[in-house]
Design a protein around this motif. Structure first.
Motif, PDB file in Angstrom:
ATOM      1  N   GLU A 105       0.801  -1.170  -0.131  1.00  0.00           N
ATOM      2  CA  GLU A 105       0.021   0.181   0.069  1.00  0.00           C
ATOM      3  C   GLU A 105       1.044   1.249  -0.142  1.00  0.00           C
ATOM      4  N   LYS A 106       1.838   1.197   0.835  1.00  0.00           N
ATOM      5  CA  LYS A 106       2.910   2.477   0.937  1.00  0.00           C
ATOM      6  C   LYS A 106       3.544   2.547  -0.143  1.00  0.00           C
TER       7      LYS A 106
ATOM      8  N   GLU B 291       4.219   6.377  -0.359  1.00  0.00           N
ATOM      9  CA  GLU B 291       4.552   7.009   1.089  1.00  0.00           C
ATOM     10  C   GLU B 291       5.814   6.260   1.412  1.00  0.00           C
TER      11      GLU B 291
ATOM     12  N   GLU C 229       2.466   1.942  -3.400  1.00  0.00           N
ATOM     13  CA  GLU C 229       1.534   2.443  -4.482  1.00  0.00           C
ATOM     14  C   GLU C 229       1.262   3.622  -4.159  1.00  0.00           C
ATOM     15  N   SER C 230       1.050   3.968  -3.004  1.00  0.00           N
ATOM     16  CA  SER C 230       0.620   5.534  -2.557  1.00  0.00           C
ATOM     17  C   SER C 230       1.967   6.609  -2.514  1.00  0.00           C
TER      18      SER C 230
ATOM     19  N   LYS D 219       4.200   4.136  -7.714  1.00  0.00           N
ATOM     20  CA  LYS D 219       3.372   4.962  -8.406  1.00  0.00           C
ATOM     21  C   LYS D 219       4.078   5.776  -9.440  1.00  0.00           C
TER      22      LYS D 219
END
Ligand code: ADP
Ligand code: MG
Length: 683
Positions: free
Chosen positions: A355-356, A361, A358-359, A379
């Motif tokens: 998640e991190k 972070e 892809e976003s 990303k």
């Protein structure tokens, strides 16, 4: 006309075709490309008494007695021959046709070996008429790789028939005339004919040269085309070469970059800022300081708005990079966010990390093969670094860079390879080399010892530990095995712990331990809470503990040269004098030879080249699976001069204006070659 099936050759039926298929030969062209592996010279005949009994005899003699056929199904044919000084027996197997071919009282040339059982029996010789042999003297008999069902003579005959099918279009010239002239190349057609039937040494040399030239030339030309194509891609992925950020990241390092490192950083930044897609190999011996080059490149990519990722072959190394890179980055005013992804993390941790990533972070991600899974989506991926590249296949490299668009790629390798092989392995990559190690490094002192000197080695290790330094002891096995006589980490660890219990702390490390346990031990070793680490080769690549000054390798002959050199690279990482002790427990010649090489040289380049000779590139680089280019006759170790010629020719053609027709011919040949070979490579 040679693209047709071998079955078109007169006398070749289903069965022979099947045998040939075992050798990967299907078409007549394929048959003609089945080059001899060596040659026997047709020597002038000698007297029987002059023959050296272990060598092949070439005797001119007369048949004294009619052939008699004996044995079951009359399979054995015998006779006697004489050179009018000596008389010897001759024996053939399964040769009923001899009855019609040779006659009592006639003279022939017999080529064959003396029987091991009876020193005066010539066994199954080939027979030539005097005229026939006379014409062959001084020329060479080709020896082919064979398969059951086809012997060398049959192969020779098949190829001879195959050659008759050649017409004008086969093996037509594709090289421009000025190249043929400049490098004095024989024509392709003649070379194919002569390689199977060389009339003399110079003719053999010229045909080999031409065919090897073709092998290298087409490969190098293909590589160049791919590279030109890559250079034409105008990429939006531009990493600014900002002096400000460069100075900033350098300022948090505890040392000054060596001039080699500065140059390599410069080369990388030139690439990444130029609007082309970077594809560069950074090679430098163990301990030359490659990690920091990766760090700087990643930082610069992040500062231009990209994410960057580093892939390493082991978890230990991933953890180490994570720790050291975070350490440096956290000294910055606004440090990039750095993450780690490895196989031993829990599913939950994985999901969170996905998640991190892809976003966005996470700016810089470090990981193992775990990075390759589909769920890892970036990303805005701008730079991929693969550390210890030789541990990965070509495809793994591209899997990662396919996670972004026009991604810059850096691969790092401590296994220095000759330039020839670098181009062959890495194709169109540019190469940066770190020639020198950081200042003040003393060369590691080596000792190759036998078991008798173990105690002496232990005393030396203890001496180093008393100075506050640390040691590694490497064993080939994790635990005792019934079949293999070699030291194992578990027993050895206990033995050493008992022995040194007064003076130092000993721990063991091996691949079967839980990751957490491994991490814990590694970090205690880094913190100097452990003096001696008894380990398997899990620490082979990349591990960096500069305070370790001695490494002892048990059963050293069990490891390849490249591995031994990598293991030795775990010491000599600071200004302290370091030592490598290799324990040889086999007295075989190859063991001695191998360890002599490692004991006498600290030069990774030299060692890699020796390793290549001893083991071949397939084993060394796991090439068999990665689809290496197929060089029919060219020899990548010994044909260096031809390689250089081919390289020069490629460059010349790219600069020179060649006519439309010449260009046409060349392109057709290269396209065919690329279709055949590059689909696999997917560079
Ligand atoms: P490798 O090329 O084997 O990956 P590393 O990057 O692990 O080498 O570097 C080896 C050691 O040398 C590390 O401890 C690193 O911090 C140190 N080092 C790297 N560059 C320099 C330098 N310019 N001066 C002093 N030490 C350096
Ligand atoms: Mg490294």
């Amino acid at each position: 006309m040679t693209e047709i099936s071998v079955k078109n050759i007169k006398g070749v039926g289903e069965k022979t075709a099947q045998y040939l298929e075992k050798l990967d030969i299907r078409t007549i062209k394929g048959l003609l490309k089945h080059y001899p592996v060596r040659y026997l010279e047709y020597k002038a005949p000698t007297k029987i008494s002059e023959v050296n009994k272990d060598e092949e005899a070439v005797i001119k003699a007369t048949i004294v007695k009619n052939i008699s056929f004996t044995g079951q199904n009359r399979k054995i044919s015998t006779t006697k021959i004489t050179d009018y000084i000596d008389v010897i027996d001759v024996i053939w197997y399964n040769s009923p046709y001899l009855r019609a071919t040779i006659k009592q009282g006639e003279s022939y040339v017999f080529v064959g070996k003396f029987s091991k059982r009876s020193k005066s029996t010539l066994e199954h010789p080939i027979i030539y008429t005097l005229d026939e042999y006379e014409k062959k003297i001084g020329s060479f008999k080709p020896v082919y790789a064979l398969t059951a069902g086809i012997n060398n003579n049959a192969m020779e005959k098949l190829i001879k028939s195959g050659l008759e099918y050649i017409d004008e279009d086969d093996f037509a010239e594709y090289l421009p005339a000025f190249v043929l002239e400049k490098f004095s190349l024989e024509s392709r057609l003649n070379s194919i004919k002569n390689i199977h039937n060389p009339l003399n040494t110079s003719c053999l040399f010229e045909s080999k040269k031409r065919l090897a030239f073709d092998d290298f030339f087409r490969f190098l030309y293909g590589v160049k085309l791919l590279k030109n194509k890559r250079l034409k891609v105008k990429s939006k992925n531009i990493v600014a070469k900002s002096t400000e950020y460069l100075e900033e990241i350098k300022s948090v390092l505890p040392f000054k970059l060596t001039s080699s490192q500065d140059r390599v950083v410069d080369e990388i930044l030139d690439d990444m800022s130029s609007g082309i897609v970077t594809n560069r190999l950074v090679q430098g011996d163990v301990g030359s300081g490659k990690t920091v080059i990766a760090l700087i490149s990643l930082y610069m990519a992040v500062k231009s708005g990209f994410q960057g990722v580093v892939m390493v072959p082991t978890e230990v190394l991933a953890k180490q990079h994570f720790k050291s890179m975070s350490g440096f980055l956290n000294r910055l005013k606004s440090p990039p966010r750095i993450g780690i992804l490895t196989g031993s993390m829990t599913k939950k941790e994985h999901l969170l990390m996905y998640e991190k990533i892809e976003s966005r972070e996470i700016d810089i991600l470090i990981g193992t093969h775990a990075l390759l899974v589909e769920n890892v989506k970036f990303k805005n991926l701008g730079l991929v670094v693969t550390d210890e590249q030789h541990r990965f296949g070509v495809r793994q490299r591209t899997t990662l860079s396919d996670k972004g668009e026009n991604v810059h790629v850096l691969v790092m390798s401590a296994t220095p390879i000759p330039r020839t092989l670098a181009i062959i392995l890495y194709g169109d990559l540019d190469i940066s080399t770190i020639e020198s190690k950081p200042m003040g490094r003393l060369p590691v002192k080596n000792a190759v010892i036998t078991e008798n000197d173990r105690e002496k080695a232990y005393r030396h290790i203890l001496l180093e530990i008393k100075k506050g330094h640390q040691a590694y002891i490497i064993c080939p096995m994790v635990e005792e095995s019934e079949n293999i006589e070699a030291e194992n980490v578990l027993d050895y660890g206990k033995k050493i712990a008992d022995k040194f219990s007064q003076n130092c702390k000993v721990e063991v490390l091996h691949g079967r331990m839980q990751q957490k346990e491994k991490d814990d031990i590694m970090s205690r070793y880094v913190n100097k809470e452990i003096d001696i680490l008894v380990s398997t080769t899990v620490i082979e690549v990349g591990v960096d503990v500069p305070n370790a000054t001695v490494i002892m390798v048990e059963n050293a002959e069990r490891f390849g040269l490249a591995t031994l050199h990598q293991l030795r690279g775990r010491v000599g990482r600071s200004e302290l004098q370091s030592y490598a002790i290799f324990v040889r427990t086999s007295s075989s010649n190859i063991a001695k030879k191998r360890l002599e090489i490692i004991g006498n040289s600290n030069d990774g380049f030299y060692i890699a080249s020796r390793d290549l000779v001893l083991r071949g590139p397939g084993e060394l680089f796991g090439l068999a699976q990665s689809g290496e280019p197929d060089f029919g006759i060219a020899d990548i170790y010994n044909d260096n001069d031809i390689f250089e010629m081919a390289k020069e020719a490629v460059d010349m053609i790219q600069c020179e204006d060649i006519g439309y027709e010449e260009n046409e011919k060349l392109e057709r040949e290269i396209n065919n070659y690329m279709d055949l070979h590059y689909k696999k490579l997917a560079l």
